[in-house]
Design a protein around this motif. Structure first.
Motif, PDB file in Angstrom:
ATOM      1  N   LEU A  70       0.859  -1.183   0.092  1.00 40.47           N
ATOM      2  CA  LEU A  70       0.138  -0.158   0.045  1.00 40.47           C
ATOM      3  C   LEU A  70       0.820   1.362   0.065  1.00 40.47           C
ATOM      4  N   GLU A  71       0.564   2.393  -0.366  1.00 37.73           N
ATOM      5  CA  GLU A  71       1.200   3.584  -0.264  1.00 37.73           C
ATOM      6  C   GLU A  71       0.096   4.393   0.680  1.00 37.73           C
ATOM      7  N   ALA A  72       0.885   5.136   1.634  1.00 42.02           N
ATOM      8  CA  ALA A  72       0.445   5.736   2.765  1.00 42.02           C
ATOM      9  C   ALA A  72       1.197   6.928   3.099  1.00 42.02           C
ATOM     10  N   VAL A  73       0.136   7.720   3.821  1.00 38.56           N
ATOM     11  CA  VAL A  73       0.763   9.040   4.350  1.00 38.56           C
ATOM     12  C   VAL A  73       1.291   9.132   5.777  1.00 38.56           C
ATOM     13  N   VAL A  74       2.331   9.267   6.138  1.00 41.82           N
ATOM     14  CA  VAL A  74       2.866   9.355   7.349  1.00 41.82           C
ATOM     15  C   VAL A  74       2.041  10.433   8.272  1.00 41.82           C
ATOM     16  N   THR A  75       1.629   9.974   9.469  1.00 42.79           N
ATOM     17  CA  THR A  75       0.885  10.817  10.450  1.00 42.79           C
ATOM     18  C   THR A  75       1.492  11.246  11.579  1.00 42.79           C
ATOM     19  N   MET A  76       2.463  10.157  12.073  1.00 42.81           N
ATOM     20  CA  MET A  76       3.197  10.508  13.444  1.00 42.81           C
ATOM     21  C   MET A  76       4.574   9.810  13.433  1.00 42.81           C
ATOM     22  N   VAL A  77       5.688  10.345  13.809  1.00 45.36           N
ATOM     23  CA  VAL A  77       6.886   9.668  13.898  1.00 45.36           C
ATOM     24  C   VAL A  77       7.507   9.607  15.475  1.00 45.36           C
ATOM     25  N   ASN A  78       7.655   8.663  15.902  1.00 42.51           N
ATOM     26  CA  ASN A  78       8.512   8.694  17.261  1.00 42.51           C
ATOM     27  C   ASN A  78       9.358   7.556  17.194  1.00 42.51           C
ATOM     28  N   ALA A 134       1.047   5.460   9.860  1.00 44.17           N
ATOM     29  CA  ALA A 134       0.737   6.031   8.484  1.00 44.17           C
ATOM     30  C   ALA A 134      -0.541   5.643   8.326  1.00 44.17           C
ATOM     31  N   GLU A 135      -1.324   6.471   7.345  1.00 41.38           N
ATOM     32  CA  GLU A 135      -2.686   6.140   6.877  1.00 41.38           C
ATOM     33  C   GLU A 135      -2.759   5.769   5.536  1.00 41.38           C
ATOM     34  N   ALA A 136      -3.596   4.745   5.067  1.00 42.99           N
ATOM     35  CA  ALA A 136      -3.955   4.674   3.806  1.00 42.99           C
ATOM     36  C   ALA A 136      -5.326   4.632   3.805  1.00 42.99           C
ATOM     37  N   GLY A 137      -5.952   5.668   3.293  1.00 45.27           N
ATOM     38  CA  GLY A 137      -7.471   5.547   3.613  1.00 45.27           C
ATOM     39  C   GLY A 137      -7.994   5.746   4.896  1.00 45.27           C
ATOM     40  N   PRO A 138      -8.759   4.948   5.083  1.00 45.11           N
ATOM     41  CA  PRO A 138      -9.305   4.753   6.626  1.00 45.11           C
ATOM     42  C   PRO A 138      -8.502   4.058   7.396  1.00 45.11           C
ATOM     43  N   VAL A 139      -7.645   3.148   6.969  1.00 46.66           N
ATOM     44  CA  VAL A 139      -6.597   2.346   7.828  1.00 46.66           C
ATOM     45  C   VAL A 139      -5.449   2.767   8.357  1.00 46.66           C
ATOM     46  N   LYS A 174       6.461  13.426   9.111  1.00 43.25           N
ATOM     47  CA  LYS A 174       5.107  13.691   9.051  1.00 43.25           C
ATOM     48  C   LYS A 174       4.652  14.176   7.813  1.00 43.25           C
ATOM     49  N   ASP A 175       3.683  13.383   7.123  1.00 39.72           N
ATOM     50  CA  ASP A 175       3.205  13.956   5.774  1.00 39.72           C
ATOM     51  C   ASP A 175       4.016  13.456   4.555  1.00 39.72           C
ATOM     52  N   SER A 176       5.085  12.654   5.029  1.00 43.51           N
ATOM     53  CA  SER A 176       5.916  11.861   3.724  1.00 43.51           C
ATOM     54  C   SER A 176       4.920  10.657   3.464  1.00 43.51           C
ATOM     55  N   GLU A 177       5.042  10.451   2.151  1.00 40.14           N
ATOM     56  CA  GLU A 177       4.167   9.479   1.443  1.00 40.14           C
ATOM     57  C   GLU A 177       5.169   8.196   1.284  1.00 40.14           C
ATOM     58  N   VAL A 178       4.945   6.989   1.844  1.00 43.26           N
ATOM     59  CA  VAL A 178       5.818   5.831   1.790  1.00 43.26           C
ATOM     60  C   VAL A 178       4.862   4.749   1.196  1.00 43.26           C
ATOM     61  N   ARG A 179       5.651   3.785   0.661  1.00 44.20           N
ATOM     62  CA  ARG A 179       5.253   2.526   0.288  1.00 44.20           C
ATOM     63  C   ARG A 179       5.403   1.445   1.137  1.00 44.20           C
ATOM     64  N   LEU A 180       4.348   0.882   1.504  1.00 42.30           N
ATOM     65  CA  LEU A 180       4.745  -0.322   2.814  1.00 42.30           C
ATOM     66  C   LEU A 180       4.066  -1.543   2.324  1.00 42.30           C
ATOM     67  N   LYS A 181       4.492  -2.356   3.212  1.00 41.97           N
ATOM     68  CA  LYS A 181       4.023  -4.107   2.931  1.00 41.97           C
ATOM     69  C   LYS A 181       3.175  -4.337   4.195  1.00 41.97           C
ATOM     70  N   ILE A 182       2.124  -4.541   4.308  1.00 38.84           N
ATOM     71  CA  ILE A 182       1.383  -5.197   5.508  1.00 38.84           C
ATOM     72  C   ILE A 182       1.720  -6.484   5.995  1.00 38.84           C
ATOM     73  N   PHE A 196      -6.793  -2.789  12.258  1.00 36.55           N
ATOM     74  CA  PHE A 196      -5.399  -2.130  12.761  1.00 36.55           C
ATOM     75  C   PHE A 196      -4.444  -2.965  11.837  1.00 36.55           C
ATOM     76  N   CYS A 197      -3.407  -2.361  11.362  1.00 36.55           N
ATOM     77  CA  CYS A 197      -2.266  -3.069  10.635  1.00 36.55           C
ATOM     78  C   CYS A 197      -0.956  -2.706  11.149  1.00 36.55           C
ATOM     79  N   ILE A 198       0.068  -3.911  11.015  1.00 37.40           N
ATOM     80  CA  ILE A 198       1.509  -3.613  11.242  1.00 37.40           C
ATOM     81  C   ILE A 198       1.816  -3.659   9.771  1.00 37.40           C
ATOM     82  N   GLY A 199       2.943  -2.981   9.515  1.00 33.31           N
ATOM     83  CA  GLY A 199       3.775  -2.806   8.162  1.00 33.31           C
ATOM     84  C   GLY A 199       5.228  -2.962   8.188  1.00 33.31           C
TER      85      GLY A 199
END
Length: 177
Positions: free
Chosen positions: A85-93, A99-104, A138-146, A157-160
């Motif tokens: 999936l491609e997702a947008v990073v919402t929080m980094v710690n 990250a969020e991909a739509g509602p997930v 925050k707000d970076s776009e990432v390609r990740l694997k679930i 909820f997902c782990i990627g």
């Protein structure tokens, strides 16, 4: 992944809505109640695409409400293990990032981030490569694997991971063009 499926739901309607536009009111209430919700079994209901049938109403004793069985077609979104999936990073710690991909919402642990990336604290927390060429913030776009999902009654909820070939940052909002 997106699916087009047929679902059924019993809709209750108040007697004040009875009249010529009964079906329209029923469809409007169905869309308001169902679109944007999550069913653990089917996933997130994105949109209703059509109404297959509206059954005969059954009057509820004492209230005057009528229950109609409605069969409808809809588009649902359900993530699976192994899906990219491609997702947008919402929080980094320091533990990783969300990250969020739509509602997930997807969590990527720092153990599932490539070893050459280190956490940098500061006013904008991020993960940066040692040479500074790639940055996840925050707000970076990432390609990740679930790699794992947990399904509740009303949420998924997902782990990627981004520790694989062709995964990682797609676009960085902090980069200057």
């Amino acid at each position: 992944m997106f699916f087009h499926i047929v679902l059924e739901r019993n809709m209750q309607l108040h007697p004040r809505h009875f009249g010529r536009d009964l079906r329209d009111k029923l469809v409007a209430k169905l869309m308001k109640d169902v679109e944007g919700t999550c069913s653990g079994r089917h996933g997130f209901i994105v949109a209703i695409t059509g109404i297959e049938s509206v059954g005969k109403g059954l009057i509820r004793d004492g209230t005057g409400f009528v229950t109609f069985p409605v069969k409808y077609q809809c588009v649902v979104f359900r993530p699976f293990k192994g899906e990219i999936l491609e997702a947008v990073v919402t929080m980094v710690n320091k533990m990783g990032f969300f990250a969020e991909a739509g509602p997930v919402q997807i969590f990527v642990s720092n153990h599932l981030i490539p070893d050459d990336m280190e956490f940098q604290s500061g006013d904008i927390p991020n993960y940066t490569t040692s040479d500074g060429s790639v940055k996840i913030q925050k707000d970076s776009e990432v390609r990740l694997k679930i790699i794992g999902t947990r399904v509740d009654a009303t949420e998924i909820f997902c782990i990627g991971t981004i520790k694989d070939d062709f995964l990682g940052v797609i676009s960085d909002p902090g980069a200057t063009s």
